[in-house]
Write an enzyme that holds these catalytic residues in place. Structure first.
Site, PDB file in Angstrom:
ATOM      1  N   ASP A  30       1.143  25.676   7.887  1.00  0.00           N
ATOM      2  CA  ASP A  30       0.364  25.549   6.661  1.00  0.00           C
ATOM      3  C   ASP A  30      -0.122  26.936   6.249  1.00  0.00           C
ATOM      4  OD1 ASP A  30      -1.139  22.863   5.300  1.00  0.00           O
ATOM      5  OD2 ASP A  30      -1.994  24.819   4.806  1.00  0.00           O
ATOM      6  N   THR A  86       2.360  16.518  -3.478  1.00  0.00           N
ATOM      7  CA  THR A  86       3.010  16.333  -4.783  1.00  0.00           C
ATOM      8  C   THR A  86       2.051  15.574  -5.697  1.00  0.00           C
ATOM      9  OG1 THR A  86       4.101  14.316  -3.959  1.00  0.00           O
ATOM     10  CG2 THR A  86       5.376  16.372  -3.896  1.00  0.00           C
ATOM     11  N   GLU A 155      -3.067   4.916   5.043  1.00  0.00           N
ATOM     12  CA  GLU A 155      -4.226   5.630   5.564  1.00  0.00           C
ATOM     13  C   GLU A 155      -5.090   4.661   6.356  1.00  0.00           C
ATOM     14  OE1 GLU A 155      -6.334   8.486   3.178  1.00  0.00           O
ATOM     15  OE2 GLU A 155      -4.766   8.409   1.653  1.00  0.00           O
ATOM     16  N   LEU A 253      -2.756  -9.340  -0.922  1.00  0.00           N
ATOM     17  CA  LEU A 253      -3.237 -10.398  -1.811  1.00  0.00           C
ATOM     18  C   LEU A 253      -4.736 -10.594  -1.619  1.00  0.00           C
ATOM     19  CD1 LEU A 253      -0.427 -13.137  -1.710  1.00  0.00           C
ATOM     20  CD2 LEU A 253      -0.975 -11.544  -3.569  1.00  0.00           C
ATOM     21  N   GLY A 256     -10.142  -7.631  -5.190  1.00  0.00           N
ATOM     22  CA  GLY A 256     -11.163  -6.611  -5.019  1.00  0.00           C
ATOM     23  C   GLY A 256     -11.356  -5.805  -6.282  1.00  0.00           C
ATOM     24  N   GLY A 260      -6.906   2.339  -5.184  1.00  0.00           N
ATOM     25  CA  GLY A 260      -7.169   3.765  -5.346  1.00  0.00           C
ATOM     26  C   GLY A 260      -6.387   4.521  -4.301  1.00  0.00           C
ATOM     27  N   CYS A 263      -1.961   7.614  -2.961  1.00  0.00           N
ATOM     28  CA  CYS A 263      -0.566   7.228  -3.204  1.00  0.00           C
ATOM     29  C   CYS A 263      -0.377   6.364  -4.442  1.00  0.00           C
ATOM     30  CB  CYS A 263      -0.011   6.509  -1.980  1.00  0.00           C
ATOM     31  SG  CYS A 263       0.144   7.551  -0.517  1.00  0.00           S
ATOM     32  N   LYS A 324     -10.652   2.860   0.817  1.00  0.00           N
ATOM     33  CA  LYS A 324     -10.390   1.802   1.790  1.00  0.00           C
ATOM     34  C   LYS A 324     -11.069   2.192   3.093  1.00  0.00           C
ATOM     35  CE  LYS A 324      -6.414   1.518   3.867  1.00  0.00           C
ATOM     36  NZ  LYS A 324      -4.977   1.393   4.166  1.00  0.00           N
ATOM     37  N   ARG A 331     -10.072   9.955  -3.063  1.00  0.00           N
ATOM     38  CA  ARG A 331      -9.227  10.099  -4.241  1.00  0.00           C
ATOM     39  C   ARG A 331      -9.034   8.760  -4.959  1.00  0.00           C
ATOM     40  NH1 ARG A 331      -4.469  13.572  -1.439  1.00  0.00           N
ATOM     41  NH2 ARG A 331      -5.182  12.304   0.329  1.00  0.00           N
TER      42      ARG A 331
END
Length: 447
Positions: A30, A86, A155, A253, A256, A260, A263, A324, A331
């Site tokens: 990195d 990306t 995640e 399913l 909520g 978000g 992805c 979540k 994000r």
């Protein structure tokens, strides 16, 4: 095998650590020297259950190392994974491939001998072609096969997903690359993880199609939840009734406040742009994006309605900020739109999240961050559950009620049983279970 992973963000770090845990020799690279220095000290810059322990064990085992210079690791590598970001490009929503192209140019100047360059970054159809063109232009003599190998990591469950995947998609028409990638994932044979080999463009599109379909599934059940509230039905029972159909399946399913994260928002937008570029409109996806954006704002209105239509000067406690559980990722989190919507109507916000408050503090103004869930409730005119962290699933309801100024609990994840909340003396509002439809099923674990 010797593997270089370019990009030590979420995808790159999880990929590198898990491949090292398979026994490969991995270098994560990195340009952020501060990040590399922190990783060398054993400090992991993202929250992902089990990741700190895996980094430590594989560094100690000599299988995992970190570098800010790309050259030596790429020159020695059998496989180079591109795992840079990306994000949506500012202004038009296309995926920003600046970092992918830059990585390709650097890799081209460093490769030695036959090397597979595998794109992990989520990238539009044709990206692999462009990566191959860049490498060929920079280093015409490079013996390289460019492969698309999209990630399908959730995640909060990324390590489990990497080690026990539903499938591994590999896009290549090069037999040598196919053999190399088969060897990379050979340790997963014991888990019977299927390797799906296809052409490069199909692999690239598969990633976008998967995320868009899941986003549509979430949006569909959210619209059904609204209909359930209007008709007196129970969305959880509807979801169970349709989810038991193998053609549909129960996952994603859970009604909520909308999706978000890193992805779904950017990938659905990018897929719409890909469709436009190729003259094949993605109308279902376009509608999904619009509905999801509207839903987040609608959840603020739902809280205001539960407060009698006016929140000016009232204190609203918020449980959960991240998009979540089991992540620190803010994000596109629904909490951002909900909180801002409440603040626009004059509410005071007190919030708590087990992992997301540092990131949230940079995104939200005039929010007091609490020490725990009960601190949130002190003097609150309402408590709103936005993110279903496990520690919010078994709150001491009697204690919570005594701390609040008014016993109003708005549950945007359907964590609690309506009859139990009523028995505890709460005015309880949830999603898709209004009136006679407020059944007694507790919500399943979120995906």
């Amino acid at each position: 095998m010797k593997i270089a992973v370019v990009g030590a963000g979420y995808v790159g770090l999880v990929t590198g650590v898990c491949l090292a845990d398979f026994g490969h020799e991995v270098v994560c690279i990195d340009k952020d020297e501060g990040r590399i220095a922190a990783l060398r000290r054993g400090e992991v810059p993202i929250f992902e259950p089990g990741l700190v322990e895996l980094v430590k064990s594989n560094v100690e085992g000599g299988r995992l190392s970190f570098a800010s210079a790309l050259g030596p690791a790429v020159a020695a590598a059998d496989v180079v994974f591109i795992a840079v970001g990306t994000p949506s490009r500012r202004g038009d929503g296309h995926a920003d491939l600046t970092h992918v192209h830059a990585a390709a140019r650097e890799i081209a100047g460093a490769v030695s001998g036959f090397t597979v360059v595998a794109t992990k970054s989520t990238a539009p159809v044709g990206t692999g072609d462009e990566v191959a063109r860049i490498i060929g232009t920079v280093n015409p003599g490079a013996d390289v096969a460019v492969v698309s190998n999209p990630e399908f990591l959730r995640e909060g469950a990324a390590i489990e997903d990497f080690k026990r995947p539903d499938r591994i998609v590999i896009g290549t028409d090069d037999d040598r690359a196919r053999q190399v990638m088969t060897e990379v994932y050979r340790p997963l044979y014991l888990n019977q993880a299927p390797l799906l080999f296809t052409d490069r463009r199909t692999a690239e599109l598969t990633k976008y199609a998967a995320n868009a379909f899941l986003a549509m599934k979430i949006t569909f059940i959210n619209e059904i939840a609204d209909l359930c509230e209007a008709t007196g039905a129970n969305v959880q029972e509807v979801a169970r009734g349709i989810g038991l159909d193998n053609r549909i399946g129960a996952k994603f399913l859970h009604a909520g406040p909308g999706y978000g994260g890193s992805c779904f928002p950017k990938d659905t937008t990018a897929l719409v742009k890909i469709g436009q570029d190729f003259g094949s409109p993605m109308r279902l996806v376009e509608t999904t994006i619009a509905i999801n954006d509207q839903r987040k704002r609608a959840m603020a209105r739902k809280v205001i309605a539960a407060c009698g239509g006016d929140v000016r000067g009232r204190t609203i406690g918020v449980l959960g900020l991240t998009f979540k559980p089991n992540t620190d990722d803010m994000r596109e989190a629904p909490s951002l739109d909900i909180i801002r919507g409440l603040q626009d109507r004059g509410a005071r916000i007190v919030a708590f999240d087990p992992q997301g408050m540092t990131a949230a503090s940079a995104l939200l103004e005039d929010v007091r961050f609490a020490e725990n869930a009960y601190d949130v409730a002190v003097g609150a005119d309402a408590v709103v559950l936005i993110t279903e962290w496990n520690e919010f699933r078994s709150l001491d309801l009697a204690r919570l009620k005594t701390l609040m100024a008014a016993p109003l609990f708005v549950d945007l994840r359907n964590v609690y049983r309506p009859h139990e909340m009523r028995r505890q003396g709460f005015n309880y509002v949830s999603i898709g279970r209004s009136g006679a439809g407020q059944g007694d099923l507790a919500s399943d674990a979120a995906e």
